[in-house]
Design an enzyme around this catalytic site. Structure first.
Site, short mmCIF file in Angstrom:
data_model
loop_
_atom_site.label_atom_id
_atom_site.label_comp_id
_atom_site.label_asym_id
_atom_site.label_seq_id
_atom_site.Cartn_x
_atom_site.Cartn_y
_atom_site.Cartn_z
N GLY A 90 -0.04 3.90 -3.35
CA GLY A 90 -1.48 3.87 -3.10
C GLY A 90 -1.88 5.05 -2.21
N SER A 91 -0.99 5.42 -1.29
CA SER A 91 -1.27 6.58 -0.41
C SER A 91 -1.39 7.84 -1.25
CB SER A 91 -0.14 6.75 0.60
OG SER A 91 0.07 5.55 1.30
N SER A 218 -2.64 0.23 -4.99
CA SER A 218 -1.26 0.22 -4.50
C SER A 218 -0.51 -0.88 -5.23
CB SER A 218 -1.22 -0.06 -3.00
OG SER A 218 0.11 -0.36 -2.62
N HIS A 223 1.00 -6.20 -2.57
CA HIS A 223 -0.31 -6.11 -3.24
C HIS A 223 -0.41 -7.05 -4.45
CE1 HIS A 223 -1.81 -2.77 -0.72
NE2 HIS A 223 -0.54 -2.76 -0.43
N ASN A 294 4.44 16.38 -6.56
CA ASN A 294 5.01 15.49 -7.58
C ASN A 294 4.83 14.07 -7.07
OD1 ASN A 294 6.35 13.94 -9.35
ND2 ASN A 294 8.36 14.87 -9.06
#
Ligand SMILES: Cc1ncc(COP(=O)(O)O)c(C=O)c1O
Length: 443
Positions: A90-91, A218, A223, A294
């Site tokens: 999610g970051s 995320s 989650h 990446n």
């Protein structure tokens, strides 16, 4: 004669049957009150996810492939958006969201140094991409019982320098999207929804994550669905430039936008080797138009996520039921606790159950959380609390729009407990019983 392929298929089916047998014998984990810990979140899965992952391993294609394509289409349909791009967290999705909107390749790039409005109570990697893309954070306070941006402050925070709003739906609770969308449209801003904690939530019957230009997800085990680590970014409206920019930034910065996966390893366009740079014939897959990263996950992770996603409606229902069950008991303690509130048009798919201890409760947050923890019930704080108070940010210059009274209150007095689908009736009853025990001691 049995062919090699037939033999391999037979062995594969034997492996799958063994996995099924393993999970049948394992069964549901029974709950021993007072002995077993009650998690605030966790992966809920069985043989289906494991078989899907093993199937990918045996196939031997580890980069994104057919399962990723299937997931992207299903997920986009579910949200009602144009495209989904899988990432490794999610970051990463949040970083890609702001980075792509700053790219010169899109129609209206965000100007370096412009301002992005976001709540003071936040998760660090919702906030960090603002700094990582050389933009200026502007913080607004949150409302105490929704834990979301105060919309009056949000509106007042907009200036001619504002380019975007980075908006988490905190712990699954949708923001007031009528007001947010009015601000976005009136001032022509980009809206990024951090939907990492709110997959399945709705506002006025529309899925959160389908309002902003981009939304992020995320798939970490805490989650709504999981692939171990992982995440996604969704693009709400048809915009091929933005889609290609996100793909390029995710995939080392390369210019080529063909999938180039197991289904078409040399690209779908059949022109891969016809490109040139500076008069030199060059493979399109080795031409770089962004300074990229990446941020890709693997096909094995996607295999898990695809199976998890088939459970989304069941998971959402269970999160709502668990929330309601806990709420019905905690309601009688409103003299002491501020319970969560949602907008009347919102239907949250709760990530967790947030609670703020009132200032005059006669006990502190630590009193109640240590009581719960000692009895085996996991508690967590509302992420970073007021982010300006965290050590990493002590030298950062923020523009702060208005007082942050509630942010401070939340950092001092709020916590959350779980509502995840792994909480069955014995566990839920135990949680309610332990809260009742605590208040027997307090009264
Ligand atoms: C609101 C929010 N945004 C972003 C993230 C980051 O997600 P990840 O852990 O997958 O990097 C989290 C993590 O819990 C989160 O709660």
């Amino acid at each position: 004669m049995v062919s090699k392929d037939e033999k391999l298929n037979r062995i594969k089916n034997d492996i799958f049957e063994k996995i099924e047998e393993y999970y049948k014998v394992k069964g549901e984990k029974s709950f021993i009150p007072g002995k077993d810990r009650i998690l605030y979140a966790g992966a809920v899965f069985d043989e289906k996810e494991v078989i899907s992952m093993v199937d990918s391993i045996l196939k031997g294609w580890f980069g994104l492939g057919a399962k990723a394509r299937e997931f992207n289409d299903l997920f986009s349909n579910y949200l009602g958006v144009f495209k989904t791009v899988l990432v490794n967290s999610g970051s990463s999705a949040n970083l890609l969201a702001l980075s792509s909107l700053c790219s010169k390749k899109i129609k209206k790039p965000i100007k370096k140094g412009s301002e992005v409005i976001t709540p003071a109570v936040t998760f660090p990697t919702t906030f960090n991409p603002i700094l990582q893309t050389d933009l200026k954070p502007v913080l607004v306070d949150v409302d105490i019982a929704t834990y979301n941006c105060n919309v009056e402050q949000l509106k007042e925070a907009v200036t001619s320098k504002t380019s975007a709003i980075m908006l988490p739906h905190t712990l699954g609770n949708p923001n007031d999207m009528d007001t947010v969308m009015d601000i976005v449209e009136d001032y022509d801003l980009y809206l990024i929804e951090d939907n990492c904690d709110s997959l399945g939530s709705e506002f006025d019957g529309k899925k959160t994550g389908s309002f902003g230009v981009l939304s992020t997800y995320s798939f970490y085990p805490a989650h709504h669905i999981t692939m171990g680590e992982g995440g996604a970014i969704a693009i709400s409206k048809k915009d091929m430039q933005l889609y290609r920019t996100i793909r390029s930034l995710r995939d080392w910065g390369r210019d080529c936008w063909c999938e180039g996966d197991e289904l078409s390893p040399n690209g779908a366009c059949k022109k891969r080797f016809d490109w040139e740079i500076n008069g030199i014939k060059y493979d399109h897959r080795y031409i770089y138009s962004h300074i990229g990263y990446n941020l890709k996950p693997t096909e094995i992770m996607t295999a898990m996520c695809l199976e998890q996603f088939k459970r989304i409606n069941k998971f959402t229902r269970k999160r709502r039921e668990n929330f309601q069950y806990l709420y019905n008991n905690l309601k009688k303690y409103e003299e002491y606790l501020i319970l969560p509130v949602h907008h009347k048009k919102a239907n949250p798919s709760w990530f967790a159950f947030p609670i703020t201890v009132k200032n005059d409760a006669g006990f502190s947050r630590e009193d109640i959380t240590s009581f719960l923890e000692k009895k085996g019930i996991m508690t967590r704080l509302i992420f970073a609390g007021d982010i300006t108070k965290q050590p990493a940010y002590k030298d950062i210059s923020f523009r702060i729009s208005g007082p942050k009274k509630n942010a401070e209150n939340i950092m001092t007095n709020a916590f959350f407990i779980g509502v995840y689908p792994g909480l069955d009736m014995p566990r839920l009853k135990y949680i309610n019983g332990i809260f009742n025990d605590f208040f027997k001691e307090v009264k």
